[in-house]
Design a protein around this motif. Structure first.
Motif, PDB file in Angstrom:
ATOM      1  N   GLN A 143       0.894  -1.131   0.031  1.00  0.00           N
ATOM      2  CA  GLN A 143      -0.068  -0.057   0.133  1.00  0.00           C
ATOM      3  C   GLN A 143       0.744   1.101  -0.168  1.00  0.00           C
ATOM      4  N   PRO A 144       1.000   1.724  -1.112  1.00  0.00           N
ATOM      5  CA  PRO A 144       1.536   3.100  -1.203  1.00  0.00           C
ATOM      6  C   PRO A 144       0.926   4.390  -0.455  1.00  0.00           C
ATOM      7  N   PRO A 145       1.657   5.418   0.047  1.00  0.00           N
ATOM      8  CA  PRO A 145       0.675   6.409   0.579  1.00  0.00           C
ATOM      9  C   PRO A 145      -0.247   6.938  -0.398  1.00  0.00           C
ATOM     10  N   GLY A 146      -1.166   7.040   0.198  1.00  0.00           N
ATOM     11  CA  GLY A 146      -2.697   7.649  -0.495  1.00  0.00           C
ATOM     12  C   GLY A 146      -3.255   6.627  -1.409  1.00  0.00           C
ATOM     13  N   LYS A 147      -2.716   5.696  -1.500  1.00  0.00           N
ATOM     14  CA  LYS A 147      -3.149   4.702  -2.645  1.00  0.00           C
ATOM     15  C   LYS A 147      -3.837   3.337  -1.920  1.00  0.00           C
ATOM     16  N   GLU A 148      -4.604   2.773  -2.511  1.00  0.00           N
ATOM     17  CA  GLU A 148      -5.428   1.393  -2.155  1.00  0.00           C
ATOM     18  C   GLU A 148      -4.224   0.161  -2.088  1.00  0.00           C
ATOM     19  N   ARG A 149      -4.495  -0.795  -1.201  1.00  0.00           N
ATOM     20  CA  ARG A 149      -3.803  -2.030  -1.029  1.00  0.00           C
ATOM     21  C   ARG A 149      -3.736  -2.774  -2.366  1.00  0.00           C
ATOM     22  N   GLU A 150      -2.716  -3.438  -2.690  1.00  0.00           N
ATOM     23  CA  GLU A 150      -2.802  -4.110  -4.218  1.00  0.00           C
ATOM     24  C   GLU A 150      -1.997  -5.306  -3.736  1.00  0.00           C
ATOM     25  N   ALA A 151      -2.527  -6.422  -4.642  1.00  0.00           N
ATOM     26  CA  ALA A 151      -1.711  -7.771  -4.453  1.00  0.00           C
ATOM     27  C   ALA A 151      -0.508  -7.485  -5.337  1.00  0.00           C
ATOM     28  N   VAL A 152       0.836  -8.279  -4.640  1.00  0.00           N
ATOM     29  CA  VAL A 152       1.797  -8.171  -5.202  1.00  0.00           C
ATOM     30  C   VAL A 152       2.357  -9.738  -5.585  1.00  0.00           C
ATOM     31  N   ALA A 153       2.111 -10.469  -4.806  1.00  0.00           N
ATOM     32  CA  ALA A 153       2.456 -12.082  -4.993  1.00  0.00           C
ATOM     33  C   ALA A 153       1.804 -12.994  -4.081  1.00  0.00           C
ATOM     34  N   ALA A 154       1.605 -14.238  -4.406  1.00  0.00           N
ATOM     35  CA  ALA A 154       0.979 -15.254  -3.460  1.00  0.00           C
ATOM     36  C   ALA A 154       1.381 -16.429  -4.042  1.00  0.00           C
ATOM     37  N   ILE A 155       1.412 -17.424  -3.019  1.00  0.00           N
ATOM     38  CA  ILE A 155       1.990 -18.838  -3.043  1.00  0.00           C
ATOM     39  C   ILE A 155       0.900 -19.748  -2.439  1.00  0.00           C
ATOM     40  N   ASP A 156       0.448 -20.701  -3.030  1.00  0.00           N
ATOM     41  CA  ASP A 156      -0.374 -21.610  -2.234  1.00  0.00           C
ATOM     42  C   ASP A 156       0.257 -23.003  -1.740  1.00  0.00           C
ATOM     43  N   TRP A 157      -0.527 -23.717  -1.320  1.00  0.00           N
ATOM     44  CA  TRP A 157      -0.119 -24.965  -0.479  1.00  0.00           C
ATOM     45  C   TRP A 157       0.782 -25.749  -1.618  1.00  0.00           C
ATOM     46  N   LYS A 158       0.182 -25.841  -2.758  1.00  0.00           N
ATOM     47  CA  LYS A 158       0.625 -26.625  -4.022  1.00  0.00           C
ATOM     48  C   LYS A 158       1.981 -25.933  -4.676  1.00  0.00           C
ATOM     49  N   LEU A 159       2.493 -24.744  -3.961  1.00  0.00           N
ATOM     50  CA  LEU A 159       3.384 -23.889  -4.640  1.00  0.00           C
ATOM     51  C   LEU A 159       3.075 -23.312  -5.804  1.00  0.00           C
ATOM     52  N   THR A 160       1.830 -22.928  -5.966  1.00  0.00           N
ATOM     53  CA  THR A 160       1.500 -22.472  -7.276  1.00  0.00           C
ATOM     54  C   THR A 160       1.720 -20.785  -6.820  1.00  0.00           C
ATOM     55  N   THR A 161       2.163 -20.068  -7.781  1.00  0.00           N
ATOM     56  CA  THR A 161       2.560 -18.697  -7.427  1.00  0.00           C
ATOM     57  C   THR A 161       2.039 -17.560  -8.282  1.00  0.00           C
ATOM     58  N   TYR A 162       1.635 -16.755  -7.880  1.00  0.00           N
ATOM     59  CA  TYR A 162       0.913 -15.668  -8.550  1.00  0.00           C
ATOM     60  C   TYR A 162       1.812 -14.347  -8.515  1.00  0.00           C
ATOM     61  N   TYR A 163       2.053 -13.511  -9.491  1.00  0.00           N
ATOM     62  CA  TYR A 163       2.747 -12.242  -9.310  1.00  0.00           C
ATOM     63  C   TYR A 163       1.899 -11.367 -10.263  1.00  0.00           C
ATOM     64  N   SER A 164       1.846 -10.025  -9.483  1.00  0.00           N
ATOM     65  CA  SER A 164       1.250  -8.993 -10.501  1.00  0.00           C
ATOM     66  C   SER A 164       2.193  -8.564 -11.607  1.00  0.00           C
TER      67      SER A 164
END
Length: 123
Positions: A39-60
């Motif tokens: 969350q940058p100053p004055g902006k909304e929170r945004e997704a950056v990355a995620a990893i699940d239990w299967k080690l599947t990853t997501y990146y913006s």
């Protein structure tokens, strides 16, 4: 109940690197999806990355190729390696845990949140 603690934030010059850590309490860390948001100053929170239990990853798209998310279930810790940092990466970074393996970018899918760690990138 899960408690999350982030660490590793700080000040870095553009082009530099930081590694953020997210350490969890609780017995079922290995079944959770771990996400990083910022969350940058004055902006909304945004997704950056995620990893699940299967080690599947997501990146913006904005971090793909520069950030790498991994997890060590034995240590109940997830790591966000951030390389080639840019001034626009500056924000408070939050890790979060979700019992779901979908909807990685939706903040409402995450039940537990850390307190956040500041990342500052100087140009």
């Amino acid at each position: 109940q899960v408690q999350l603690v982030e660490s590793g934030g700080g000040l870095v010059q553009a082009g530099g690197s930081l590694r953020l850590s997210c350490t969890a309490s609780g017995r079922t860390f290995n079944t959770y999806t771990v996400g990083w948001f910022r969350q940058p100053p004055g902006k909304e929170r945004e997704a950056v990355a995620a990893i699940d239990w299967k080690l599947t990853t997501y990146y913006s798209d904005s971090v793909k190729g520069r950030f790498t998310l991994s997890r060590d279930n034995a240590k109940k810790t997830a790591y966000l390696q951030m390389n080639n940092l840019k001034p626009e990466d500056a924000a408070v970074y939050y890790c979060a845990a979700s019992p779901y393996s979908y909807d990685y970018t939706n903040t409402r899918a995450y039940d537990w949140w850390g307190q956040g760690t500041q990342v500052t990138v100087s140009s």
